[in-house]
Write a protein that holds these residues in place. Structure first.
Motif, PDB file in Angstrom:
ATOM      1  N   THR A 153     -67.672 -38.339 -15.963  1.00  8.41           N
ATOM      2  CA  THR A 153     -67.537 -39.539 -15.348  1.00  8.41           C
ATOM      3  C   THR A 153     -68.584 -39.717 -14.193  1.00  8.41           C
ATOM      4  O   THR A 153     -68.282 -39.679 -12.994  1.00  8.41           O
ATOM      5  CB  THR A 153     -65.874 -39.389 -14.669  1.00  8.41           C
ATOM      6  N   PRO A 154     -69.757 -39.982 -14.490  1.00  2.95           N
ATOM      7  CA  PRO A 154     -70.655 -40.214 -13.409  1.00  2.95           C
ATOM      8  C   PRO A 154     -70.313 -41.457 -12.497  1.00  2.95           C
ATOM      9  O   PRO A 154     -69.864 -42.473 -12.865  1.00  2.95           O
ATOM     10  CB  PRO A 154     -71.893 -40.698 -14.145  1.00  2.95           C
ATOM     11  N   GLU A 155     -70.601 -41.037 -11.143  1.00  2.00           N
ATOM     12  CA  GLU A 155     -70.070 -42.028 -10.182  1.00  2.00           C
ATOM     13  C   GLU A 155     -70.698 -43.472 -10.264  1.00  2.00           C
ATOM     14  O   GLU A 155     -69.891 -44.404 -10.040  1.00  2.00           O
ATOM     15  CB  GLU A 155     -70.560 -41.675  -8.723  1.00  2.00           C
ATOM     16  N   ALA A 156     -71.826 -43.681 -10.679  1.00  2.00           N
ATOM     17  CA  ALA A 156     -72.641 -45.152 -10.992  1.00  2.00           C
ATOM     18  C   ALA A 156     -71.674 -45.722 -12.016  1.00  2.00           C
ATOM     19  O   ALA A 156     -71.778 -47.063 -11.597  1.00  2.00           O
ATOM     20  CB  ALA A 156     -73.916 -44.896 -11.130  1.00  2.00           C
ATOM     21  N   GLU A 157     -71.137 -45.306 -12.881  1.00  2.00           N
ATOM     22  CA  GLU A 157     -70.368 -46.098 -13.953  1.00  2.00           C
ATOM     23  C   GLU A 157     -69.021 -45.997 -13.819  1.00  2.00           C
ATOM     24  O   GLU A 157     -68.456 -47.146 -13.988  1.00  2.00           O
ATOM     25  CB  GLU A 157     -70.739 -45.547 -15.177  1.00  2.00           C
ATOM     26  N   TYR A 158     -68.320 -45.131 -12.965  1.00  5.04           N
ATOM     27  CA  TYR A 158     -66.864 -45.306 -12.815  1.00  5.04           C
ATOM     28  C   TYR A 158     -66.240 -45.412 -11.636  1.00  5.04           C
ATOM     29  O   TYR A 158     -64.825 -45.649 -11.552  1.00  5.04           O
ATOM     30  CB  TYR A 158     -66.423 -43.629 -13.567  1.00  5.04           C
ATOM     31  N   ASP A 159     -67.148 -45.321 -10.483  1.00  6.00           N
ATOM     32  CA  ASP A 159     -66.636 -45.370  -9.189  1.00  6.00           C
ATOM     33  C   ASP A 159     -66.545 -46.925  -8.758  1.00  6.00           C
ATOM     34  O   ASP A 159     -67.425 -47.535  -8.427  1.00  6.00           O
ATOM     35  CB  ASP A 159     -67.368 -44.554  -8.292  1.00  6.00           C
ATOM     36  N   PHE A 160     -65.265 -47.642  -8.973  1.00 11.16           N
ATOM     37  CA  PHE A 160     -65.283 -48.959  -8.465  1.00 11.16           C
ATOM     38  C   PHE A 160     -64.158 -48.946  -7.258  1.00 11.16           C
ATOM     39  O   PHE A 160     -63.758 -49.879  -6.725  1.00 11.16           O
ATOM     40  CB  PHE A 160     -64.416 -49.835  -9.534  1.00 11.16           C
ATOM     41  N   GLN A 161     -64.008 -47.737  -6.812  1.00  6.29           N
ATOM     42  CA  GLN A 161     -63.184 -47.553  -5.663  1.00  6.29           C
ATOM     43  C   GLN A 161     -64.087 -47.759  -4.248  1.00  6.29           C
ATOM     44  O   GLN A 161     -64.032 -48.681  -3.577  1.00  6.29           O
ATOM     45  CB  GLN A 161     -62.552 -46.010  -5.655  1.00  6.29           C
ATOM     46  N   ASN A 162     -65.037 -47.027  -4.150  1.00  4.03           N
ATOM     47  CA  ASN A 162     -66.007 -46.889  -3.045  1.00  4.03           C
ATOM     48  C   ASN A 162     -66.807 -48.115  -2.873  1.00  4.03           C
ATOM     49  O   ASN A 162     -66.887 -48.915  -1.891  1.00  4.03           O
ATOM     50  CB  ASN A 162     -66.830 -45.665  -3.053  1.00  4.03           C
ATOM     51  N   SER A 163     -67.426 -48.384  -4.272  1.00  2.65           N
ATOM     52  CA  SER A 163     -68.428 -49.697  -4.611  1.00  2.65           C
ATOM     53  C   SER A 163     -67.687 -50.996  -3.912  1.00  2.65           C
ATOM     54  O   SER A 163     -67.933 -51.732  -3.274  1.00  2.65           O
ATOM     55  CB  SER A 163     -68.650 -49.593  -5.775  1.00  2.65           C
ATOM     56  N   TYR A 164     -66.261 -51.034  -4.348  1.00  5.56           N
ATOM     57  CA  TYR A 164     -65.421 -52.325  -4.005  1.00  5.56           C
ATOM     58  C   TYR A 164     -65.224 -52.265  -2.418  1.00  5.56           C
ATOM     59  O   TYR A 164     -65.583 -53.296  -1.955  1.00  5.56           O
ATOM     60  CB  TYR A 164     -64.174 -52.287  -4.819  1.00  5.56           C
ATOM     61  N   MET A 165     -64.538 -51.212  -2.315  1.00  5.53           N
ATOM     62  CA  MET A 165     -64.380 -51.378  -0.593  1.00  5.53           C
ATOM     63  C   MET A 165     -65.493 -51.545   0.274  1.00  5.53           C
ATOM     64  O   MET A 165     -65.671 -52.143   1.153  1.00  5.53           O
ATOM     65  CB  MET A 165     -63.662 -50.000  -0.223  1.00  5.53           C
ATOM     66  N   LEU A 166     -66.681 -50.840  -0.065  1.00  3.76           N
ATOM     67  CA  LEU A 166     -68.015 -51.080   0.796  1.00  3.76           C
ATOM     68  C   LEU A 166     -68.625 -52.565   0.751  1.00  3.76           C
ATOM     69  O   LEU A 166     -68.988 -53.121   1.696  1.00  3.76           O
ATOM     70  CB  LEU A 166     -69.061 -49.944   0.246  1.00  3.76           C
ATOM     71  N   MET A 167     -68.192 -53.103  -0.522  1.00  2.00           N
ATOM     72  CA  MET A 167     -68.714 -54.478  -0.646  1.00  2.00           C
ATOM     73  C   MET A 167     -68.014 -55.390   0.185  1.00  2.00           C
ATOM     74  O   MET A 167     -68.386 -56.256   0.803  1.00  2.00           O
ATOM     75  CB  MET A 167     -68.764 -54.935  -2.101  1.00  2.00           C
ATOM     76  N   TRP A 168     -66.310 -55.090   0.162  1.00  2.00           N
ATOM     77  CA  TRP A 168     -65.601 -56.149   1.090  1.00  2.00           C
ATOM     78  C   TRP A 168     -65.661 -55.906   2.200  1.00  2.00           C
ATOM     79  O   TRP A 168     -65.978 -56.878   3.157  1.00  2.00           O
ATOM     80  CB  TRP A 168     -64.219 -55.852   0.410  1.00  2.00           C
ATOM     81  N   LEU A 169     -65.975 -54.708   2.914  1.00  2.19           N
ATOM     82  CA  LEU A 169     -66.392 -54.554   4.110  1.00  2.19           C
ATOM     83  C   LEU A 169     -67.806 -55.132   4.578  1.00  2.19           C
ATOM     84  O   LEU A 169     -67.650 -55.555   5.786  1.00  2.19           O
ATOM     85  CB  LEU A 169     -66.439 -52.914   4.388  1.00  2.19           C
ATOM     86  N   LYS A 170     -68.673 -54.989   4.035  1.00  2.00           N
ATOM     87  CA  LYS A 170     -69.869 -55.683   4.197  1.00  2.00           C
ATOM     88  C   LYS A 170     -69.832 -57.401   4.448  1.00  2.00           C
ATOM     89  O   LYS A 170     -70.239 -57.743   5.130  1.00  2.00           O
ATOM     90  CB  LYS A 170     -71.002 -55.072   3.201  1.00  2.00           C
ATOM     91  N   PHE A 171     -68.967 -57.637   3.130  1.00  2.00           N
ATOM     92  CA  PHE A 171     -68.639 -59.324   3.141  1.00  2.00           C
ATOM     93  C   PHE A 171     -67.933 -59.756   4.355  1.00  2.00           C
ATOM     94  O   PHE A 171     -68.237 -60.828   4.954  1.00  2.00           O
ATOM     95  CB  PHE A 171     -67.785 -59.416   2.104  1.00  2.00           C
ATOM     96  N   ILE A 172     -66.966 -58.923   5.060  1.00  5.42           N
ATOM     97  CA  ILE A 172     -66.225 -59.274   6.127  1.00  5.42           C
ATOM     98  C   ILE A 172     -66.846 -59.044   7.571  1.00  5.42           C
ATOM     99  O   ILE A 172     -66.475 -59.268   8.602  1.00  5.42           O
ATOM    100  CB  ILE A 172     -64.741 -58.867   6.226  1.00  5.42           C
ATOM    101  N   GLY A 173     -68.185 -58.373   7.527  1.00  3.54           N
ATOM    102  CA  GLY A 173     -69.042 -58.148   8.574  1.00  3.54           C
ATOM    103  C   GLY A 173     -69.226 -56.606   9.111  1.00  3.54           C
ATOM    104  O   GLY A 173     -69.796 -56.434  10.052  1.00  3.54           O
ATOM    105  N   ILE A 174     -68.564 -55.701   8.327  1.00  2.36           N
ATOM    106  CA  ILE A 174     -68.591 -54.556   8.667  1.00  2.36           C
ATOM    107  C   ILE A 174     -69.502 -53.748   7.797  1.00  2.36           C
ATOM    108  O   ILE A 174     -69.531 -53.604   6.906  1.00  2.36           O
ATOM    109  CB  ILE A 174     -67.152 -53.680   8.562  1.00  2.36           C
ATOM    110  N   SER A 175     -70.710 -53.067   8.736  1.00  5.21           N
ATOM    111  CA  SER A 175     -71.812 -52.269   7.776  1.00  5.21           C
ATOM    112  C   SER A 175     -71.684 -51.135   8.386  1.00  5.21           C
ATOM    113  O   SER A 175     -72.401 -50.313   7.752  1.00  5.21           O
ATOM    114  CB  SER A 175     -73.030 -53.160   8.255  1.00  5.21           C
ATOM    115  N   ASP A 176     -71.110 -50.747   9.438  1.00  4.74           N
ATOM    116  CA  ASP A 176     -71.139 -49.194   9.980  1.00  4.74           C
ATOM    117  C   ASP A 176     -69.869 -48.585   9.565  1.00  4.74           C
ATOM    118  O   ASP A 176     -68.795 -48.619  10.069  1.00  4.74           O
ATOM    119  CB  ASP A 176     -71.156 -49.295  11.525  1.00  4.74           C
TER     120      ASP A 176
END
Length: 224
Positions: A153-176
């Motif tokens: 289960t390679p992370e790049a293909e299966y991980d929609f947990q961190n990728s989604y959360m990081l995208m959403w946080l960046k979208f609302i202004g949090i990059s740190d």
């Protein structure tokens, strides 16, 4: 003083790896910042409203500059009240288990409730702008198998947990964002005990990084 908002996304209470690691992190913050305040949103225990007809119509009425009905105003005020906790926090701590490669549906409900124009972001002819800039986030991500070094289960293909959360946080202004991953939590009681034990070290390192304004990514266990 630092204000921390802890968003709990697991329904397992004290049995939850992500919640246990978050508790350790919070204990470290209390020791390092004695005056810190902790506010909690538990998506399973708190009565989250549905994003129903009145809320959706209030959203479109606002976008179209149309006066809201009384029911729409009431629905939108509830959403603003929930979002206020995010605006008031200096640091937002998420303890999130992976469910079917993504996040639990109750956490998605919370995100859908508050992710709206003039609440968590704005937009104009130049694009979108998050309203939660200059805040920090800590994402504690528990996953049943080893996505970090696993081949099945390679992370790049299966991980929609961190990728989604990081995208959403960046979208609302949090990059740190500090990420703490707990890999392969499905291997019984012994693995869970090991994860919690190592969380103490992880929490201390993460709190130190917060103080220095650093970004880190930690793998409590499952490292090869």
């Amino acid at each position: 003083m630092i204000n921390i908002l802890h968003v709990i996304a697991s329904p397992r209470n004290e049995k939850s790896i992500s919640t246990s690691i978050a508790s350790t992190y919070i204990d470290g913050c209390r020791k390092k910042y004695p005056g810190c305040t902790i506010k909690t949103i538990d998506v399973w225990k708190d009565a989250l409203p549905e994003f129903d007809e009145h809320a959706l119509n209030a959203k479109y009425a606002g976008l179209q500059a149309i006066a809201l009905t009384a029911q729409q105003v009431e629905a939108w005020n509830i959403i603003r009240k929930i979002a206020a906790d995010f605006h008031q926090a200096d640091l937002i701590l998420f303890s999130v288990p992976m469910w079917n490669f993504g996040i639990p549906y109750k956490l998605k409900q919370l995100i859908d409730l508050i992710s709206h124009k003039d609440i968590l972001f704005t937009f104009d002819e130049n694009g979108f702008n998050g309203k939660l800039m200059n805040k920090k986030a800590v994402l504690i991500a528990a996953r049943g198998v080893n996505f970090a070094t696993g081949t099945a289960t390679p992370e790049a293909e299966y991980d929609f947990q961190n990728s989604y959360m990081l995208m959403w946080l960046k979208f609302i202004g949090i990059s740190d964002v500090t990420i703490i991953k707990a890999e392969q939590t499905l291997f019984g009681k012994e693995a869970e005990i090991e994860a919690v034990k190592k969380a103490f070290e992880v929490a201390e390192t993460a709190v130190a990084a917060l103080n220095k304004g650093m970004h880190i990514e930690l793998l409590p266990y499952g490292i090869k």
